[in-house]
Scaffold this motif. Structure first.
Motif, short mmCIF file in Angstrom:
data_model
loop_
_atom_site.label_atom_id
_atom_site.label_comp_id
_atom_site.label_asym_id
_atom_site.label_seq_id
_atom_site.Cartn_x
_atom_site.Cartn_y
_atom_site.Cartn_z
N VAL A 14 0.84 -1.21 0.00
CA VAL A 14 0.00 0.00 0.00
C VAL A 14 0.88 1.26 0.00
CG1 VAL A 14 -1.69 1.31 1.36
CG2 VAL A 14 -1.90 -1.18 1.15
N LYS A 15 0.57 2.17 -0.91
CA LYS A 15 1.34 3.42 -0.98
C LYS A 15 0.61 4.56 -0.29
CE LYS A 15 4.20 1.28 -3.73
NZ LYS A 15 5.35 0.61 -3.21
N LYS A 16 -0.71 4.41 -0.14
CA LYS A 16 -1.49 5.46 0.52
C LYS A 16 -2.54 4.81 1.42
CE LYS A 16 -4.05 9.69 -0.42
NZ LYS A 16 -4.79 10.46 -1.43
N ALA A 136 14.48 -11.37 11.19
CA ALA A 136 13.54 -10.25 11.04
C ALA A 136 12.77 -10.39 9.72
CB ALA A 136 14.30 -8.92 11.08
N TYR A 137 13.47 -10.79 8.65
CA TYR A 137 12.79 -10.96 7.35
C TYR A 137 11.75 -12.06 7.41
CZ TYR A 137 15.48 -7.52 4.80
OH TYR A 137 15.98 -6.33 4.35
N LEU A 138 12.09 -13.12 8.16
CA LEU A 138 11.13 -14.22 8.31
C LEU A 138 9.87 -13.71 9.01
CD1 LEU A 138 11.28 -17.14 7.55
CD2 LEU A 138 12.21 -17.67 9.79
N ALA A 139 10.06 -12.90 10.04
CA ALA A 139 8.91 -12.34 10.77
C ALA A 139 8.09 -11.43 9.84
CB ALA A 139 9.38 -11.57 11.99
N LEU A 140 8.79 -10.68 8.99
CA LEU A 140 8.08 -9.81 8.04
C LEU A 140 7.21 -10.65 7.11
CD1 LEU A 140 7.77 -6.86 6.83
CD2 LEU A 140 9.45 -7.58 5.14
N GLY A 141 7.79 -11.73 6.58
CA GLY A 141 7.02 -12.60 5.68
C GLY A 141 5.81 -13.17 6.37
N PRO A 156 5.35 -3.60 3.24
CA PRO A 156 6.67 -3.97 3.74
C PRO A 156 7.67 -2.89 3.35
CG PRO A 156 6.17 -5.21 1.75
CD PRO A 156 4.95 -4.40 2.07
N MET A 157 8.54 -2.48 4.26
CA MET A 157 9.46 -1.39 3.93
C MET A 157 10.88 -1.62 4.47
SD MET A 157 7.18 2.04 4.56
CE MET A 157 8.68 2.98 4.70
N GLU A 158 11.84 -1.55 3.54
CA GLU A 158 13.23 -1.43 4.01
C GLU A 158 13.78 -0.05 3.61
OE1 GLU A 158 14.90 -4.41 0.48
OE2 GLU A 158 15.19 -4.95 2.56
N GLY A 159 12.92 0.77 3.04
CA GLY A 159 13.30 2.14 2.66
C GLY A 159 13.20 3.09 3.84
N VAL A 199 2.47 -7.85 -10.78
CA VAL A 199 3.53 -8.22 -11.73
C VAL A 199 4.34 -9.34 -11.09
CG1 VAL A 199 5.56 -7.44 -13.00
CG2 VAL A 199 3.64 -5.86 -12.60
N ARG A 200 4.28 -10.49 -11.65
CA ARG A 200 5.05 -11.63 -11.15
C ARG A 200 5.56 -12.42 -12.34
NH1 ARG A 200 4.30 -9.07 -7.08
NH2 ARG A 200 3.82 -9.89 -4.99
N LYS A 201 6.62 -13.21 -12.12
CA LYS A 201 7.11 -14.12 -13.16
C LYS A 201 6.00 -15.12 -13.51
CE LYS A 201 11.95 -14.42 -11.71
NZ LYS A 201 12.95 -15.34 -11.11
C1 LIG Z 1 11.80 -6.37 2.05
C2 LIG Z 1 10.93 -5.44 1.28
C3 LIG Z 1 11.17 -4.08 1.32
C4 LIG Z 1 10.34 -3.19 0.65
N1 LIG Z 1 10.52 -1.84 0.80
C5 LIG Z 1 9.58 -1.00 0.29
C6 LIG Z 1 9.62 0.38 0.59
O1 LIG Z 1 10.49 0.88 1.29
N2 LIG Z 1 8.64 1.17 0.08
C7 LIG Z 1 7.61 0.67 -0.69
O2 LIG Z 1 6.74 1.43 -1.09
N3 LIG Z 1 7.56 -0.64 -0.99
C8 LIG Z 1 8.50 -1.49 -0.51
N4 LIG Z 1 8.42 -2.83 -0.78
C9 LIG Z 1 7.30 -3.33 -1.59
C10 LIG Z 1 7.71 -3.99 -2.91
O3 LIG Z 1 8.11 -3.01 -3.83
C11 LIG Z 1 6.51 -4.82 -3.39
O4 LIG Z 1 6.22 -5.80 -2.44
C12 LIG Z 1 6.78 -5.46 -4.75
O5 LIG Z 1 6.93 -4.50 -5.75
C13 LIG Z 1 5.65 -6.42 -5.14
O6 LIG Z 1 4.41 -5.76 -5.17
P1 LIG Z 1 3.18 -6.16 -4.24
O7 LIG Z 1 3.72 -6.41 -2.85
O8 LIG Z 1 2.28 -4.96 -4.29
O9 LIG Z 1 2.55 -7.38 -4.80
C14 LIG Z 1 9.26 -3.72 -0.13
C15 LIG Z 1 9.05 -5.10 -0.19
C16 LIG Z 1 9.85 -5.95 0.52
C17 LIG Z 1 9.53 -7.43 0.50
#
Ligand SMILES: Cc1cc2nc3c(=O)[nH]c(=O)nc-3n(C[C@H](O)[C@H](O)[C@H](O)COP(=O)(O)O)c2cc1C
Length: 211
Positions: A14-16, A136-141, A156-159, A199-201
């Motif tokens: 989600v972006k918003k 931590a990544y496992l918990a995120l998943g 999910p965010m690592e940004g 978008v996925r493979k």
């Molecule tokens: C570990 C991880 C870090 C991510 N960091 C960001 C982020 O900082 N900001 C953001 O908007 N999306 C972030 N994303 C989202 C991915 O861009 C997104 O999951 C991917 O493009 C697939 O799209 P979907 O999750 O909407 O299906 C992150 C996803 C993961 C798994």
């Protein structure tokens, strides 16, 4: 099966968020329990979840999140933190908990406990940090999947800048450092990303079967 896949397709980053909607306590309680049930290497759980529901703190974290506004708009901001050090005291505490819960005898636990204390005592700090971050990544998943099942929106965010989060939240005082961020809540009605196709493979490019 059908529902599981439907829910995972419903989920997107989600972006918003709708800043006016709060998740009920019951949903947050479910995420806390799911976090704590995450499988971890050796069962040591070197991770801690911060549950932030404070708009002032959330707003302060936006500049440390590359201006990603989800951090402030979300109902709750979850921050997955890792333990900075895994020392003998930390490992002892885990084994005390095993003993308390299962009543396992010392002579059964001791060899494993000694091996873990010895293993961790020779690991470099960077090695420990990579290991804790993997947990931590496992918990995120796990949380992402549970959010999908519970119809909780998330991103999910690592940004973000961990050192800045650590400072704002005084994490060093708790022996913790921030690893990952997960705003949760409700998608905004006008989040254009909710309408975009996933978008996925192709499955055949993602899976290799050995029969
Ligand atoms: C570990 C991880 C870090 C991510 N960091 C960001 C982020 O900082 N900001 C953001 O908007 N999306 C972030 N994303 C989202 C991915 O861009 C997104 O999951 C991917 O493009 C697939 O799209 P979907 O999750 O909407 O299906 C992150 C996803 C993961 C798994």
């Amino acid at each position: 099966m059908a529902n599981t896949i439907k829910n995972l397709e419903w989920r997107y980053a989600v972006k918003k968020f709708d800043a006016d909607r709060l998740l009920p306590d019951e949903k947050i309680g479910c995420l806390k329990k799911a976090f704590n049930l995450t499988a971890t290497s050796y069962g040591l759980q070197p991770i801690t979840l911060l549950v932030i529901q404070n708009k002032e703190i959330q707003a302060r974290l936006v500049p440390h999140s590359y201006q990603q506004k989800q951090v402030a708009q979300a109902s709750h901001l979850l921050v997955i933190c890792t333990q900075i050090a895994i020392d003998e005291k930390y490992i002892q505490k885990y084994f005390e908990q095993v003993k308390r819960v299962r009543g396992t005898a010392d002579e059964i636990l001791d060899p494993f406990k000694k091996a873990l204390i010895s293993d961790f005592s020779v690991k470099k700090l960077e090695e420990v940090q990579i290991w804790t971050k993997n947990q931590a990544y496992l918990a995120l998943g796990n949380l992402l999947a549970v959010c999908a099942m519970e119809k909780i929106d998330s991103c999910p965010m690592e940004g973000f800048i961990p050192s800045a989060y650590d400072e704002v939240l005084n994490l060093a005082d708790m022996g913790l450092t921030s690893a990952l961020v997960l705003p949760v809540g409700y998608r905004a009605g006008d989040d254009m990303f909710s309408e975009l196709k996933k978008v996925r493979k192709n499955l055949e490019d993602s899976i290799i079967e050995f029969n």
